[in-house]
Design a protein around this motif. Sequence first.
Motif, PDB file in Angstrom:
ATOM      1  N   PRO D   9       0.800  -1.217   0.000  1.00 46.72           N
ATOM      2  CA  PRO D   9       0.000   0.000   0.000  1.00 46.72           C
ATOM      3  C   PRO D   9       0.837   1.273   0.000  1.00 46.72           C
ATOM      4  N   PHE D  10       0.572   2.139  -0.909  1.00 43.93           N
ATOM      5  CA  PHE D  10       1.221   3.446  -1.033  1.00 43.93           C
ATOM      6  C   PHE D  10       2.724   3.348  -1.288  1.00 43.93           C
ATOM      7  N   THR D  11       3.155   2.228  -1.805  1.00 42.12           N
ATOM      8  CA  THR D  11       4.577   2.056  -2.079  1.00 42.12           C
ATOM      9  C   THR D  11       4.797   1.452  -3.457  1.00 42.12           C
ATOM     10  N   VAL D  12       5.469   2.215  -4.301  1.00 37.01           N
ATOM     11  CA  VAL D  12       5.952   1.673  -5.569  1.00 37.01           C
ATOM     12  C   VAL D  12       7.454   1.935  -5.624  1.00 37.01           C
ATOM     13  N   ALA D  13       8.165   1.096  -6.371  1.00 39.79           N
ATOM     14  CA  ALA D  13       9.626   1.253  -6.426  1.00 39.79           C
ATOM     15  C   ALA D  13      10.114   1.026  -7.842  1.00 39.79           C
ATOM     16  N   MET D  44      -4.890   0.152  -6.957  1.00 39.52           N
ATOM     17  CA  MET D  44      -3.843  -0.785  -6.521  1.00 39.52           C
ATOM     18  C   MET D  44      -2.860  -0.079  -5.597  1.00 39.52           C
ATOM     19  N   TYR D  45      -2.438   1.107  -5.970  1.00 38.88           N
ATOM     20  CA  TYR D  45      -1.481   1.879  -5.168  1.00 38.88           C
ATOM     21  C   TYR D  45      -1.979   2.051  -3.740  1.00 38.88           C
ATOM     22  N   GLU D  46      -3.265   2.295  -3.593  1.00 43.85           N
ATOM     23  CA  GLU D  46      -3.835   2.513  -2.260  1.00 43.85           C
ATOM     24  C   GLU D  46      -4.047   1.221  -1.484  1.00 43.85           C
ATOM     25  N   GLY D  47      -3.728   0.104  -2.105  1.00 48.89           N
ATOM     26  CA  GLY D  47      -3.860  -1.159  -1.389  1.00 48.89           C
ATOM     27  C   GLY D  47      -5.286  -1.659  -1.292  1.00 48.89           C
ATOM     28  N   ARG D  48      -6.175  -1.163  -2.167  1.00 45.57           N
ATOM     29  CA  ARG D  48      -7.570  -1.599  -2.089  1.00 45.57           C
ATOM     30  C   ARG D  48      -7.862  -2.774  -3.017  1.00 45.57           C
ATOM     31  N   THR D  49      -6.812  -3.388  -3.538  1.00 45.42           N
ATOM     32  CA  THR D  49      -7.020  -4.565  -4.383  1.00 45.42           C
ATOM     33  C   THR D  49      -6.140  -5.699  -3.880  1.00 45.42           C
ATOM     34  N   SER D  50      -6.261  -6.833  -4.524  1.00 45.73           N
ATOM     35  CA  SER D  50      -5.475  -8.005  -4.133  1.00 45.73           C
ATOM     36  C   SER D  50      -4.234  -8.150  -5.000  1.00 45.73           C
ATOM     37  N   TYR D 119      -2.326  -5.476 -13.775  1.00 40.46           N
ATOM     38  CA  TYR D 119      -3.578  -5.096 -13.133  1.00 40.46           C
ATOM     39  C   TYR D 119      -4.107  -6.231 -12.253  1.00 40.46           C
ATOM     40  N   ALA D 120      -4.709  -5.844 -11.128  1.00 41.61           N
ATOM     41  CA  ALA D 120      -5.264  -6.815 -10.191  1.00 41.61           C
ATOM     42  C   ALA D 120      -6.368  -7.628 -10.837  1.00 41.61           C
ATOM     43  N   ASN D 121      -6.323  -8.929 -10.654  1.00 43.43           N
ATOM     44  CA  ASN D 121      -7.377  -9.849 -11.110  1.00 43.43           C
ATOM     45  C   ASN D 121      -7.498  -9.978 -12.621  1.00 43.43           C
ATOM     46  N   MET D 122      -6.610  -9.318 -13.354  1.00 41.44           N
ATOM     47  CA  MET D 122      -6.756  -9.338 -14.807  1.00 41.44           C
ATOM     48  C   MET D 122      -5.725 -10.246 -15.466  1.00 41.44           C
ATOM     49  N   GLY D 123      -5.210 -11.230 -14.708  1.00 43.13           N
ATOM     50  CA  GLY D 123      -4.307 -12.200 -15.302  1.00 43.13           C
ATOM     51  C   GLY D 123      -2.855 -11.925 -14.932  1.00 43.13           C
ATOM     52  N   PRO D 124      -1.992 -12.880 -15.233  1.00 42.26           N
ATOM     53  CA  PRO D 124      -0.598 -12.850 -14.773  1.00 42.26           C
ATOM     54  C   PRO D 124       0.316 -12.064 -15.700  1.00 42.26           C
TER      55      PRO D 124
END
Lengths: 379, 379, 379, 379
Positions: D9-13, D44-50, D119-124
């Motif tokens: 959450p709130f962390t990208v590198a 995703m950035y906010e950590g509201r997804t898996s 993207y979350a849940n949209m495949g690997p």
Amino acid sequence: MQAIVYCGPFTVALEDVPDPRIEAPNDAIVQITTTNICGSDLHMYEGRTSVEQGKVLGHENMGLVTEVGPGVQRIKVGDRVSVPFNIACGTCRNCEAGWTSFCLRTNPTEGMDGAAYGYANMGPYDGGQAEYLRVPFADFNLLELPAGQEWEREFALLSDIFPTAFHGCELADVGPGHSVAVFGAGPVGLLAAHCAFLRGADRVFVVDQEADRLALAERFGAEPIDFSAGDPVEQILEIHGGPVDRGVEAVGYQAHDATGHEHPELVLDNLVRVVRSTGAIGVIGVYMPEDPGAATEGAKEGRIGFDYGTLFSKGLRMGTGQAPVKRYNRQLRDLIVAGRATPGLLVSHELDLAEGLTAYAHFDRREDGWTKVLLHPAA
Amino acid sequence: MQAIVYCGPFTVALEDVPDPRIEAPNDAIVQITTTNICGSDLHMYEGRTSVEQGKVLGHENMGLVTEVGPGVQRIKVGDRVSVPFNIACGTCRNCEAGWTSFCLRTNPTEGMDGAAYGYANMGPYDGGQAEYLRVPFADFNLLELPAGQEWEREFALLSDIFPTAFHGCELADVGPGHSVAVFGAGPVGLLAAHCAFLRGADRVFVVDQEADRLALAERFGAEPIDFSAGDPVEQILEIHGGPVDRGVEAVGYQAHDATGHEHPELVLDNLVRVVRSTGAIGVIGVYMPEDPGAATEGAKEGRIGFDYGTLFSKGLRMGTGQAPVKRYNRQLRDLIVAGRATPGLLVSHELDLAEGLTAYAHFDRREDGWTKVLLHPAA
Amino acid sequence: MQAIVYCGPFTVALEDVPDPRIEAPNDAIVQITTTNICGSDLHMYEGRTSVEQGKVLGHENMGLVTEVGPGVQRIKVGDRVSVPFNIACGTCRNCEAGWTSFCLRTNPTEGMDGAAYGYANMGPYDGGQAEYLRVPFADFNLLELPAGQEWEREFALLSDIFPTAFHGCELADVGPGHSVAVFGAGPVGLLAAHCAFLRGADRVFVVDQEADRLALAERFGAEPIDFSAGDPVEQILEIHGGPVDRGVEAVGYQAHDATGHEHPELVLDNLVRVVRSTGAIGVIGVYMPEDPGAATEGAKEGRIGFDYGTLFSKGLRMGTGQAPVKRYNRQLRDLIVAGRATPGLLVSHELDLAEGLTAYAHFDRREDGWTKVLLHPAA
Amino acid sequence: MQAIVYCGPFTVALEDVPDPRIEAPNDAIVQITTTNICGSDLHMYEGRTSVEQGKVLGHENMGLVTEVGPGVQRIKVGDRVSVPFNIACGTCRNCEAGWTSFCLRTNPTEGMDGAAYGYANMGPYDGGQAEYLRVPFADFNLLELPAGQEWEREFALLSDIFPTAFHGCELADVGPGHSVAVFGAGPVGLLAAHCAFLRGADRVFVVDQEADRLALAERFGAEPIDFSAGDPVEQILEIHGGPVDRGVEAVGYQAHDATGHEHPELVLDNLVRVVRSTGAIGVIGVYMPEDPGAATEGAKEGRIGFDYGTLFSKGLRMGTGQAPVKRYNRQLRDLIVAGRATPGLLVSHELDLAEGLTAYAHFDRREDGWTKVLLHPAA
């Protein structure tokens, strides 16, 4: 393998030719279980096209997948499939819009969009009146069918004439409660009547002069109009009590009147007369840009001097051209499986490949009862 | 009242005629503030139709309602209105489907669906090049406009040519990102270019040979193609880098080549060549079922021997016929008010009724700068 | 004349009321030969609406024209006609676009577009469960029928439920080869199944728990799904081998689960689950902006908390609302005459007007076998 | 290579990760010239997804093809291309119907149709906020662009938000002469206004409360509605003089009122109020089947209790879901090249990849002026 090969005007032969093989990563090989003779094969048979000698004929094919290239993922070896007559790349502008009949990449012929198996001017592809067929872009082109042998006779019509007939109704915008006039009771015209009813038409009139074909039209629920008994437009206007909503042209440029004379503008004229103002006409009967054997100078250049002034004054719409089979074959397959579509009703003969040679001659002479011939190479 | 009356070939006169009056409960009377001369009025002016002498001309009308019959509820005396050129009953099968241009009830002429004011074969209705006009089925036919005098020049084009041009784009299925070729830079062709952009076209080519009209095409954002400078199809193919998506025919059966010879099939041939496979063509240029003055036997019967074989092999669609104005005029009015449509750009002359007489002669000779004439009877 | 009048919750009476008369130039008077009791009449019967006491009920009407106003030209005295339940002016913006169910002029109720006969909130119009009915804008609203008495039972369904069912399929975009789930086997749901097949559906599943209605669904060719035997979505997924292409909601806000509890979001949830991604749902079951008798605060304000997140993630489309009968009734009439549509199959009772009073009670209790009641005032 | 990676959450590198490589015959590798940060990246950035840690983010990508697999024929090394965010196989039932956003084969996630990059849940699939990107089914997915560097800023919006905005207008059936209300002046809402005008809208209202975004709306020709200044529906009704024809939802489930409280049903309620009866609504703002962070029990399960009763009583239509980019990107590209579309107007920042890290923080806080961020990895 054995294949039916074009050898010159009015001559086809059963020859040994090399087995097709995977040539590109997205190819598949299909073992043909059923391949049909199409009315348009007769144009080549009669020598009225530029098709090269040695070409394997046959663009109405179905069978079992025996081999796939490394790029093929969706279709598997062993799948039972219908092979649309259009060979489409699946990625050009026309294919992405669903117009597989006008693929921009598969036909190298100058000025021609769209390719097909075993056909004049439609690219260097052999046909499927043979034991095996190479199918380019297999994941895109092939339609999967239920395993087994059920509905083989019905499914055999999914590669061309059933979707082509449906396309005629689509171009004519046939919908629920419409009255429809279909000109031509060949296999495509008969199935256009069938499709019109599947789309909710209330009455369908089918115009021809062959008694056996008109009888089949009745079996499909349509009302037969024998043009040898009088002006077909007048007959329809009287029976129906006025013009019809929609029209389908399933004859093409070789239209004949009741006395046997060729009039390429005859059917279009009749459609313009019989369809009411604001109506629509779907043209799936073939017209050619060049027809050296035609009677008039204009017709030799593909010019058809039909009654355009009346077309305009009635505000008619007209759609034309080869069918994009993939747009319809999935739904038509499902209608067959559900028992709601029965196109196989018009199949008159099921033969083996060798018998196909004489079938060409019978069919070309439009002998009574030779409506539609299916060949089973594996038989 | 005073009115412009047809008196025989190349002769119109300003005459005193009886004021129109309410003849049926659903009639209204409109005081004409603006009435236009249309290119199709010239067919009558030139004596190429069967229009009766004494007919008041004029089917492009707008004005103020001065009287309504007892069945008229929606439209009120004092309303500023646009009068669609189609006279439609609003209750027949075609009207209920939005095809007011093919009304089944308002034209008693045998075999003709659709009526209009002041026009040959379109029913016994006087036109609006006069002080007043009777409008049947007023609640249905009249389009209400904002009160006042603003946008008069723009609104004057709502009765015919702006909706007709839009209909051409609708028949051609013009949409966002399409390239379009419009043949003919008369008022309708120019507005077809305008409408193509309103529908999202990316590039529009307009073909003509008159410099003043090509200049107007540029003002509407289109790319002018001068066919006197070479084959227009070749020019478009080169500039555009290939065929276009859609085509609009705004010329009609009196098409001329660069040398001045009439070739009724010329424009259709060019459209078939320039539109890409799977494309569509909208035909709003007029073609006639009978044209006794035509050069060939076929053309006299409305037969246009264009390249149908190529039309078919490219799978083109074609829509034709007079526009149902009501289907479009409301939205076009709103686009004018919002400042997004500016059809009035092509108006070249605003005159009083008496000046209209000489305007017919100037316009008929297609004199330079005589693009579109508006008449103001009340002025 | 005699008429069925609303007298308060669960009370209707046969009363003498004044004969209707021509009130405006475009009115007609219709002698009612058949008028039906509709499921939506029960909302009023049960006292769940604000309908005024003394209102003549009945919006599903047909009969013979006995008188016309001076503005009526198309329809003649003596014509046999179907009366669409929508009362439409024919000239407003919505009517001209074919949306007669949302006429902007005929309903004076604030905030309501669209009017109907004998119905709460739909304007000050008496219904047709009576000997005569006044029809405004008769030329526009009335559909002419073949003279005589043939197909009376079938034609009786043209005023509402047959076109409403067709509209459900239109909103759901049902076409050839589609699989369809219809929730609700009341008269509208049953005819939605019939219409789905008329439009070419291959399989139709009808969900209900009443054995007599599920049996009727089978007679229309559909596959019955009894939700009292288990989750209907799971049943369909298993029988069909996956989700369906299209869904029709023919239940409305008073949906009950198998235990009899009301769950207004239940049917929408099931439709969202059973329709595949990219599919479409047509909602003709009624939802109300206000429902004071609802169980939750939200539902009282018309809020239905169904699974919108899944609707979105599947990319579903949804169309809703009352049917514009005129858009469909002509074609459906023709399909009846041609013998291709047989909606009358679901009619369970044909009674005289007096018997209608007890029919309300039987129908309201949804007694076994009371599927659809037709009343014949003239009998 | 270097890539922006999700680390919690709130962390990208910015991390070194292995270069992508051809994994299947139909793959291509694209060197990214421009990749954007999308509003949906912030979920995703906010950590509201898996979304899994270590995932390379970025689904709005364009660049140059550096390598192709042996099955790739149409696209060549060196081609400049736009990469639609949807990863589609091109051969499944949904792809063949043009619904690439609901591809049935590319996303292995149970119950999810459609795949995307990073993207979350949209495949690997890794994203393109990196130097290189692997593109499956390259011939099908990639859109060719003119060589060179012209229009880079405009073309960068072709991978997602410009086509998504156009899809919103398509779902809402926006056409010539329509008035449109767009809720949300984020990048997608702003481009929805732009697209509405490209489709011929006469007036467009854009609702938001951020002054910088409302100012941009005006630059696109729209009329800004500040909902912090009062009920936006009342404002539009007054300015427009009544309800609008069409509505676009470009906010999603995280809608806030002017006081900052979240009301997931707020925007849908407003749309139902502001669109006139018979109108249509396009929903491209995201709604989730599950939203654990939501305020109410219903909303946690994706239930949105909006005013469905009024939706029904007005007969509204509603379309939803992710855009099939390929259906629109070719035409939008052409409109850019022709100078008729200028989506790049809303780009606020162009940065290098390392600067993207802080851009996430600025953008997430919706800081003034941070409308749209483009990253140039190769810079």
